[in-house]
Design a protein around this motif. Structure first.
Motif, short mmCIF file in Angstrom:
data_model
loop_
_atom_site.label_atom_id
_atom_site.label_comp_id
_atom_site.label_asym_id
_atom_site.label_seq_id
_atom_site.Cartn_x
_atom_site.Cartn_y
_atom_site.Cartn_z
N THR A 149 32.45 49.38 5.85
CA THR A 149 31.52 50.15 5.04
C THR A 149 31.92 50.02 3.58
N GLU A 150 30.95 49.76 2.74
CA GLU A 150 31.21 49.71 1.30
C GLU A 150 31.25 51.15 0.78
N VAL A 151 32.31 51.49 0.09
CA VAL A 151 32.49 52.83 -0.47
C VAL A 151 32.88 52.69 -1.94
N GLU A 152 33.03 53.82 -2.60
CA GLU A 152 33.52 53.82 -3.97
C GLU A 152 34.62 54.85 -4.11
N SER A 207 41.47 51.77 7.08
CA SER A 207 41.98 51.01 5.95
C SER A 207 41.02 51.14 4.78
N LEU A 208 41.57 51.08 3.61
CA LEU A 208 40.81 51.13 2.36
C LEU A 208 41.28 49.96 1.51
N PHE A 259 35.86 50.28 3.36
CA PHE A 259 36.43 51.23 4.31
C PHE A 259 36.24 50.65 5.71
N ARG A 260 37.30 50.68 6.51
CA ARG A 260 37.21 50.15 7.87
C ARG A 260 38.03 51.01 8.81
N VAL A 261 37.49 51.23 10.01
CA VAL A 261 38.24 51.91 11.05
C VAL A 261 39.01 50.84 11.81
N VAL A 262 40.33 50.96 11.82
CA VAL A 262 41.20 50.00 12.50
C VAL A 262 41.33 50.35 13.97
#
Length: 169
Positions: A2-5, A102-103, A159-162
């Protein structure tokens, strides 16, 4: 993914919300927000009050969703008021308790274990305004343990769920 800021980062060398909320926050710099922060595995954010503190290893970093800030109570509410470390836009971080995430801000992923909710306290009614503690119930962010070294900086990130809850992010 997911793209986040990453909107804000706060690194505070002092615990400013100690004692009774009616006494007000302890003295400290007027703004502890930074543009980038170094993360150390198992220790936290370099320069922060919880860095390398054994009692806070499982809560060394607190991440909050910008969408959950009670701006209806105080339009200028931000990390200076909530005392969280990382303010993200674009992900409901409160839903990831129990996950490993992870970020990546472009310098490589920084991995965190999302351990538990960051429950709002009575201080929120002092630093943000009356009703903020109630407004932040279930939306106060999450307390995390860093599982890798790295750098988080302001700006776009991935943003990613590992592993764990919400693996589909």
């Amino acid at each position: 993914m997911t793209e986040v800021e990453v909107l804000q980062l706060l690194v505070s060398p002092a615990h400013r919300l100690a004692g009774r909320p009616s006494d007000g926050p302890a003295d400290g710099p007027s703004d502890e927000r930074v543009d980038r922060v170094e993360v150390r595995r198992g220790l936290g954010l370099v320069g922060d009050r919880y860095f390398a503190r054994p009692a806070h290893r499982n809560a060394a970093v607190t991440i909050m969703a910008a969408e959950k800030l009670p701006v209806d109570i105080a339009p200028s509410a931000d990390l200076r008021h909530t005392r969280r470390n990382v303010l993200l836009r674009g992900v409901d971080i409160d839903g990831y308790v129990g996950a490993t995430i992870s970020l990546d801000c472009g310098t490589g992923p920084v991995v965190f274990a999302v351990n538990r909710p960051a429950r709002p306290c009575a201080w929120m009614d002092v630093t943000i305004g009356p009703g903020a503690q109630r407004a932040l119930r279930g939306a106060g962010g999450v307390r995390c343990t860093p599982l890798s070294d790295g750098v988080i900086r302001l700006g776009p990130a991935t943003f990613r769920v590992v592993a764990g809850p919400g693996n589909a992010a």
